[in-house]
Design an enzyme around this catalytic site. Structure first.
Site, PDB file in Angstrom:
ATOM      1  N   CYS A  45      -2.644  -2.422   4.416  1.00 59.59           N
ATOM      2  CA  CYS A  45      -0.974  -2.187   3.946  1.00 59.59           C
ATOM      3  C   CYS A  45      -0.719  -3.431   3.117  1.00 59.59           C
ATOM      4  O   CYS A  45       0.017  -3.265   2.230  1.00 59.59           O
ATOM      5  CB  CYS A  45      -0.163  -2.443   5.351  1.00 59.59           C
ATOM      6  SG  CYS A  45      -0.520  -1.311   6.657  1.00 59.59           S
TER       7      CYS A  45
ATOM      8  N   HIS B 233       1.473   5.819  10.515  1.00 57.55           N
ATOM      9  CA  HIS B 233       0.764   6.382   9.494  1.00 57.55           C
ATOM     10  C   HIS B 233      -0.830   6.849   9.961  1.00 57.55           C
ATOM     11  O   HIS B 233      -1.224   6.279  11.104  1.00 57.55           O
ATOM     12  CB  HIS B 233       0.640   5.434   8.415  1.00 57.55           C
ATOM     13  CG  HIS B 233       1.860   4.786   7.618  1.00 57.55           C
ATOM     14  ND1 HIS B 233       2.038   3.723   7.447  1.00 57.55           N
ATOM     15  CD2 HIS B 233       2.602   5.554   7.156  1.00 57.55           C
ATOM     16  CE1 HIS B 233       3.261   3.536   6.874  1.00 57.55           C
ATOM     17  NE2 HIS B 233       3.507   4.618   6.496  1.00 57.55           N
TER      18      HIS B 233
ATOM     19  N   ARG C 172      13.202   1.527   1.946  1.00 58.22           N
ATOM     20  CA  ARG C 172      11.781   1.126   1.190  1.00 58.22           C
ATOM     21  C   ARG C 172      11.985   1.599  -0.213  1.00 58.22           C
ATOM     22  O   ARG C 172      10.943   1.149  -1.013  1.00 58.22           O
ATOM     23  CB  ARG C 172      10.618   1.206   1.849  1.00 58.22           C
ATOM     24  CG  ARG C 172      10.741   0.591   3.357  1.00 58.22           C
ATOM     25  CD  ARG C 172       9.347   0.456   3.960  1.00 58.22           C
ATOM     26  NE  ARG C 172       8.233  -0.194   3.058  1.00 58.22           N
ATOM     27  CZ  ARG C 172       7.128   0.118   3.165  1.00 58.22           C
ATOM     28  NH1 ARG C 172       6.456   0.434   4.193  1.00 58.22           N
ATOM     29  NH2 ARG C 172       6.227  -0.798   2.525  1.00 58.22           N
TER      30      ARG C 172
ATOM     31  N   ARG D  39       6.845   9.698   7.804  1.00 62.68           N
ATOM     32  CA  ARG D  39       7.056   9.193   6.444  1.00 62.68           C
ATOM     33  C   ARG D  39       6.476  10.223   5.332  1.00 62.68           C
ATOM     34  O   ARG D  39       7.195   9.969   4.305  1.00 62.68           O
ATOM     35  CB  ARG D  39       6.402   7.960   6.318  1.00 62.68           C
ATOM     36  CG  ARG D  39       6.751   6.814   7.425  1.00 62.68           C
ATOM     37  CD  ARG D  39       8.188   6.231   6.920  1.00 62.68           C
ATOM     38  NE  ARG D  39       8.819   5.330   7.699  1.00 62.68           N
ATOM     39  CZ  ARG D  39       8.357   3.852   7.773  1.00 62.68           C
ATOM     40  NH1 ARG D  39       7.507   3.446   6.910  1.00 62.68           N
ATOM     41  NH2 ARG D  39       8.851   3.140   8.642  1.00 62.68           N
TER      42      ARG D  39
ATOM     43  N   GLU E 282       0.693  -1.281  -0.012  1.00 63.67           N
ATOM     44  CA  GLU E 282      -0.019   0.011   0.047  1.00 63.67           C
ATOM     45  C   GLU E 282       0.835   1.212  -0.025  1.00 63.67           C
ATOM     46  O   GLU E 282       0.601   2.287  -0.522  1.00 63.67           O
ATOM     47  CB  GLU E 282      -1.024   0.010   1.382  1.00 63.67           C
ATOM     48  CG  GLU E 282      -1.690   1.379   1.410  1.00 63.67           C
ATOM     49  CD  GLU E 282      -2.453   1.515   2.810  1.00 63.67           C
ATOM     50  OE1 GLU E 282      -1.827   1.321   3.676  1.00 63.67           O
ATOM     51  OE2 GLU E 282      -3.619   1.654   2.657  1.00 63.67           O
ATOM     52  N   ASP E 283       1.876   1.135   0.592  1.00 63.18           N
ATOM     53  CA  ASP E 283       2.672   2.436   0.699  1.00 63.18           C
ATOM     54  C   ASP E 283       3.336   2.890  -0.514  1.00 63.18           C
ATOM     55  O   ASP E 283       3.936   3.905  -0.571  1.00 63.18           O
ATOM     56  CB  ASP E 283       3.868   2.180   1.920  1.00 63.18           C
ATOM     57  CG  ASP E 283       3.307   2.042   3.177  1.00 63.18           C
ATOM     58  OD1 ASP E 283       2.613   2.668   3.516  1.00 63.18           O
ATOM     59  OD2 ASP E 283       3.803   1.076   3.906  1.00 63.18           O
TER      60      ASP E 283
HETATM   61  N1  GLY Z   1       7.223  -2.222   8.379  1.00 65.20           N
HETATM   62  C1  GLY Z   1       6.190  -1.076   7.840  1.00 65.20           C
HETATM   63  C2  GLY Z   1       7.073   0.011   7.762  1.00 65.20           C
HETATM   64  O1  GLY Z   1       7.797   0.382   8.659  1.00 65.20           O
HETATM   65  O2  GLY Z   1       7.043   0.866   6.624  1.00 65.20           O
END
Ligand code: GLY
Length: 298
Positions: A292, A196, A122, A168, A102-103
């Protein structure tokens, strides 16, 4: 407001937030009866137990169990016919967090914003997602540095984008979101003490939210309410992580790893045409919730 038995109130407190305007974030998801076209998911890498966490969980992540839970989740999307099509991307061991797909993208209509995740470790996750969405014919938008945004901060309901400004997601990331999906209004919400925006709240039925019973989650709801058009009812859970619910069409998928007595089950049943439990305990250990694990595209 739901009719709730007294016993239920012992577990959850309920407030009705009075306002002159309606709360756009609450109603849209549950009332959308059309079946989404597809969902993107990404499997569990061998390295999943090394995923990023705000606090190390007392119990280690069981990667094999995570795989089984992920497969069950995909079967809910596919087997319960919640979506027409499920696209499964291969996991990559270089990216322990890659199941939290999802992110990596926000998709609305024919447009996809490929995110620039706030956690630098990421960032490489987005390449495969971008390639897949491009291949599927979506108009691709990107986030330029120093902008960062995670899909977990984006709540799109009733034609409004509520976006968490969080550890984030920064202002430049929010600007990129607004540019990509103009003229949809974008409302930033300050996120504190959680990963989030959607970590701590999500829509529950028409004009209602389920949220964690914390000062900060209540503040976030208040900001949503202020930016909205009506009152919304709010139901609070004491369980950290339990307020992330997945709505697909008129079906509610809830996180069954957290306590859910008969009263809460009744509330869920009153909110959705269909209610499905999903146990994703191993993903909760990695700060993940039900939303997610997929990008659901209407
Ligand atoms: N473990 C999910 C995140 O930190 O983005």
């Amino acid at each position: 407001m739901f009719a709730l038995p007294d016993a239920w109130r012992q577990v959850f407190s309920i407030i009705s937030l009075p306002a002159a305007h309606s709360c756009p974030a609450a109603g849209a998801v549950p009332t959308n009866s059309s079946k989404p076209r597809l969902a993107l998911v990404r499997g569990v890498p061998h390295t999943f137990s090394s995923c990023i966490t705000m606090e190390k969980s007392e119990a280690a992540i069981d990667v094999e169990l995570a795989r089984k839970q992920h497969s069950d989740y995909v079967n809910i999307l596919r087997g319960s016919l919640l979506v027409d099509h499920v696209v499964e991307l291969s996991p990559m061991d270089e990216f322990p967090d890659c199941p939290f797909i999802e992110d990596t993208a926000v998709v609305i209509g024919s447009k996809a914003l490929i995110t620039r995740p706030g956690a630098s470790l990421r960032r490489g996750e987005v390449e495969a997602v971008e390639a897949e969405l491009r291949n599927l014919g979506f108009e691709i938008h990107n986030v330029e540095p120093p902008g960062t945004i995670d899909g977990g901060d984006v709540l799109y309901v009733q034609n409004t984008l509520f976006v968490g400004k969080s550890m984030r997601t920064n202002s430049r990331g929010i600007e990129a979101l607004a540019r990509a999906f103009s003229p949809i209004p974008v409302v930033p919400i300050d996120v504190a003490e959680t990963l989030h925006l959607k970590s701590v709240l999500s829509p529950l039925g028409r004009n209602s939210f389920l949220a964690e019973e914390t000062f900060h989650a209540k503040q976030m709801l208040e900001l949503i309410r202020k930016a909205s058009m009506d009152s919304c009812d709010c139901v609070f859970t004491p369980h950290q992580g339990a307020a992330n619910l997945l709505w697909v069409g008129n079906t509610l998928v809830y996180p069954s790893a957290y306590p859910c007595g008969s009263d809460l089950a009744e509330l869920y049943a009153n909110s959705a045409e269909r209610v499905i439990p999903a146990n994703i305990s191993e993903f909760h250990k990695g700060d993940g919730g039900l939303t997610c694990l997929s990008i659901v595209i209407d």
